[in-house]
Design a protein around this motif. Structure first.
Motif, PDB file in Angstrom:
ATOM      1  N   GLU A 261      18.526 -30.561 -32.658  1.00 53.21           N
ATOM      2  CA  GLU A 261      19.723 -31.366 -32.401  1.00 53.21           C
ATOM      3  C   GLU A 261      20.987 -30.605 -32.803  1.00 53.21           C
ATOM      4  O   GLU A 261      22.030 -30.746 -32.172  1.00 53.21           O
ATOM      5  N   ASP A 262      20.881 -29.799 -33.847  1.00 53.76           N
ATOM      6  CA  ASP A 262      22.023 -28.983 -34.258  1.00 53.76           C
ATOM      7  C   ASP A 262      22.461 -28.060 -33.129  1.00 53.76           C
ATOM      8  O   ASP A 262      23.642 -27.849 -32.896  1.00 53.76           O
TER       9      ASP A 262
ATOM     10  N   THR B 157      21.582 -28.344 -29.726  1.00 54.76           N
ATOM     11  CA  THR B 157      21.944 -29.013 -28.469  1.00 54.76           C
ATOM     12  C   THR B 157      23.309 -29.682 -28.565  1.00 54.76           C
ATOM     13  O   THR B 157      24.041 -29.755 -27.581  1.00 54.76           O
ATOM     14  N   SER B 158      23.656 -30.168 -29.750  1.00 53.14           N
ATOM     15  CA  SER B 158      24.959 -30.842 -29.884  1.00 53.14           C
ATOM     16  C   SER B 158      26.070 -29.864 -30.266  1.00 53.14           C
ATOM     17  O   SER B 158      27.225 -30.241 -30.329  1.00 53.14           O
ATOM     18  N   LYS B 159      25.712 -28.603 -30.531  1.00 50.83           N
ATOM     19  CA  LYS B 159      26.662 -27.573 -30.973  1.00 50.83           C
ATOM     20  C   LYS B 159      27.254 -27.873 -32.350  1.00 50.83           C
ATOM     21  O   LYS B 159      28.284 -27.314 -32.718  1.00 50.83           O
ATOM     22  N   ALA B 160      26.646 -28.796 -33.075  1.00 54.64           N
ATOM     23  CA  ALA B 160      27.125 -29.071 -34.433  1.00 54.64           C
ATOM     24  C   ALA B 160      26.753 -27.924 -35.364  1.00 54.64           C
ATOM     25  O   ALA B 160      27.276 -27.814 -36.471  1.00 54.64           O
TER      26      ALA B 160
ATOM     27  N   ASN C  97      27.466 -24.804 -35.138  1.00 55.14           N
ATOM     28  CA  ASN C  97      28.611 -23.939 -35.436  1.00 55.14           C
ATOM     29  C   ASN C  97      29.477 -24.523 -36.537  1.00 55.14           C
ATOM     30  O   ASN C  97      30.075 -23.780 -37.313  1.00 55.14           O
ATOM     31  N   ILE C  98      29.541 -25.852 -36.578  1.00 53.38           N
ATOM     32  CA  ILE C  98      30.308 -26.489 -37.646  1.00 53.38           C
ATOM     33  C   ILE C  98      29.595 -26.302 -38.975  1.00 53.38           C
ATOM     34  O   ILE C  98      30.211 -26.007 -39.993  1.00 53.38           O
ATOM     35  N   ILE C  99      28.269 -26.447 -38.943  1.00 51.57           N
ATOM     36  CA  ILE C  99      27.506 -26.402 -40.203  1.00 51.57           C
ATOM     37  C   ILE C  99      27.475 -24.995 -40.783  1.00 51.57           C
ATOM     38  O   ILE C  99      27.734 -24.804 -41.973  1.00 51.57           O
ATOM     39  N   ILE C 100      27.188 -23.990 -39.936  1.00 47.43           N
ATOM     40  CA  ILE C 100      27.012 -22.652 -40.509  1.00 47.43           C
ATOM     41  C   ILE C 100      28.327 -22.048 -40.984  1.00 47.43           C
ATOM     42  O   ILE C 100      28.325 -21.130 -41.779  1.00 47.43           O
ATOM     43  N   ASN C 101      29.457 -22.574 -40.502  1.00 49.73           N
ATOM     44  CA  ASN C 101      30.733 -22.067 -40.997  1.00 49.73           C
ATOM     45  C   ASN C 101      31.296 -22.892 -42.143  1.00 49.73           C
ATOM     46  O   ASN C 101      32.406 -22.654 -42.597  1.00 49.73           O
ATOM     47  N   SER C 102      30.519 -23.886 -42.586  1.00 55.57           N
ATOM     48  CA  SER C 102      31.002 -24.715 -43.697  1.00 55.57           C
ATOM     49  C   SER C 102      30.631 -24.057 -45.022  1.00 55.57           C
ATOM     50  O   SER C 102      30.084 -22.964 -45.071  1.00 55.57           O
TER      51      SER C 102
END
Lengths: 281, 247
Positions: free
Chosen positions: B74-75, B77-80, B82-87
């Motif tokens: 889901e990470d 497919t939703s492109k979330a 990129n948000i997580i790994i740069n946090s």
């Protein structure tokens, strides 16, 4: 946060290079204008670290290559589809240690005209883009990049982007826009970098550019130079037989020419080189 | 991070449907237990611990496997992602939260079935309360827990290699079902392959077969060590693979 493109050079094809050299000061704003969207994509990819180039890109006195920096362009991020908008934001912002009060966050959603209890999947395409722009605004604390060109076909998104740009200018964030034209969104921006045919042709205040944009060349014949200097009361410049004046003064100038019997050969726009009038003999 | 993973599992509707379906099946098996017992010719203790609770375990492993793969994918497919790994969160906490939350949720899921079955038979006076409070039920749950942990980490390992939902689901189911066949064949060919029973190739099958009414302490300790050692190794490899991916 400041941004410097120092002797940036990227090979596009044989004997074709994109060369950039500009500085964006901290708490200032800048727009990069290029009609060629490929070049804008290339600049966006530089921030995503997908391009190799000569020269240096420095953010806050640190080379971009060694810096953990990520620009949140709309195409590269997304949210969980089956989770509501509010929860998505609350969960993902907490990863960045950003704690906003519920009322503040709801205020942002109201500004974007988005229902916070809707699941992300059920939003329409415009609202999805708006959410991503809002996330970009909230996460990038002092350095913001908006790739304006991508959303130019939707009025609602453009309007929302305008409010976001105004907000970030109010809060004195360092702002960089990538756009293919100078338009409504860029009117409050301080500086501009203009790229034409892969060359950086202009880097200065945007106000000065507007003055240049406003000029007109009138080619005249059958005149006496001294009388012209005596009679014309507004700013103008005469080079050979070409007279350069502001657009707003054009009416008066033409009226004077008719009155004093001076022939007009052609009228040209100063920066676009398009011919507004040409006397056919 | 943990809250995100929890939200992901909670919003999946098929989990609830699955729960109701399995519960219906359980009802049927419990209400008709006399018929089944007569047909199989076994005692009630064996029926509860080796049949009912094991079937529940199979159902839950299957659901757990699908859930953890979907959580991971889901990470992407939703492109979330990129948000997580740069946090500010590390790669380790990203993987560990997936493992831990999935494990806890489905272990609780299993405990619900477990307590339901045991409570029914205590009410029917087929099991005495002292049996339930004995160390045996703790042994049983310990082994089930560590088994779930190992399966979770194994599935995470597969999905981080393939990074494809369908491929990961089919391969992990194939592995869980077919690894016994492979190890049996290898053990027949060469003596050295006897050691395979200490690795994740064989340990899941052996432990699953060894889930009986009365578990000996020695058996428990031996298997727990093997299970947890395998779990640690696979989990660390998974973290390493994901670390390489983000660079």
């Amino acid at each position: 946060m400041s941004l410097v493109f120092k002797n940036f050079k990227k090979k596009l094809s044989r004997k074709k290079y994109l060369e950039l050299d500009f500085i964006l000061d901290s708490k200032s704003s800048l727009v990069v204008v290029d009609e060629n969207i490929n070049n804008l994509n290339l600049i966006a990819n530089v921030f995503l670290k997908k391009e190799k180039y000569e020269g240096e890109v420095v953010i806050n006195k640190q080379n971009l290559k060694n810096l953990k920096y990520y620009p949140f362009f709309v195409d590269n991020i997304g949210f969980y589809k089956k989770i509501t908008v509010y929860n998505n934001f609350k969960l993902l912002l907490s990863l960045y240690k950003i704690k906003l009060e519920k009322s503040v966050l709801l205020n942002y959603f109201a500004q974007a005209d988005i229902n916070q209890n809707e699941k992300y999947d059920k939003l329409d395409e415009d609202n999805k883009i708006k959410l991503k722009l809002l996330f970009n605004y909230l996460v990038s604390k002092d350095f913001l990049i908006f790739y304006v060109e991508k959303y130019s076909n939707s009025v609602a998104v453009m309007e929302y982007l305008e409010t976001l740009i105004e907000l970030s200018l109010e809060n004195k964030k360092t702002l960089l826009l990538l756009s293919s034209s100078l338009n409504r969104l860029t009117r409050n921006i301080k500086k501009a970098v203009i790229i034409s045919e892969n060359k950086q042709v202009y880097f200065d205040d945007i106000d000065k550019l507007n003055v240049v944009k406003d000029l007109i060349i009138i080619e005249i014949d059958n005149y006496v130079e001294e009388i012209l200097y005596k009679d014309l009361i507004f700013d103008f410049k005469l080079i050979d037989n070409k007279l350069i004046v502001r657009k707003s003064d054009m009416e008066d100038v033409l009226y004077y020419f008719v009155k004093s019997g001076i022939d007009v050969i052609s009228i040209n726009d100063f920066n676009e080189n398009t011919k507004l009038y040409l006397d056919k003999e | 991070m943990y809250r995100i993973e929890f939200f992901k599992i909670v919003q999946r509707k098929f989990n609830y449907i699955y729960f109701v379906t399995v519960l219906c099946l359980l009802f049927f098996c419990i209400l008709k237990d006399n018929v089944i017992l007569k047909f199989l010719d076994i005692s009630k203790g064996v029926y509860i611990y080796e049949y009912l609770l094991k079937y529940m375990l199979i159902f839950i492993i299957l659901l757990n496997l699908i859930n953890i793969i979907l959580s991971y994918r889901e990470d992407y497919t939703s492109k979330a992602r990129n948000i997580i790994i740069n946090s500010s969160k590390s790669n380790f906490s990203n993987i560990f939260s997936k493992l831990l939350i999935n494990f806890i949720v489905f272990f609780v899921y299993y405990l619900l079935f477990y307590s339901f079955v045991i409570a029914y038979y205590i009410y029917k006076k087929d099991i005495s309360l002292s049996d339930f409070y004995s160390i045996n039920s703790i042994y049983y749950l310990l082994i089930v827990g560590s088994l779930l942990l190992l399966v979770n980490s194994l599935v995470l390992f597969f999905v981080s290699i393939f990074n494809n939902t369908n491929l990961a689901i089919s391969f992990s189911v194939l592995f869980l079902i077919g690894s016994k066949f492979l190890t049996n064949y290898l053990q027949n060919t060469f003596v050295f392959f006897d050691n395979l029973k200490y690795t994740f190739f064989d340990v899941i099958n052996n432990v699953f077969l060894g889930l009986v009414e009365n578990i000996a302490f020695n058996y428990l300790v031996e298997n727990l060590i093997v299970l947890l050692a395998n779990f640690l190794i696979i989990f660390l490899i998974t973290v390493l693979i994901n670390g390489l991916k983000t660079k």
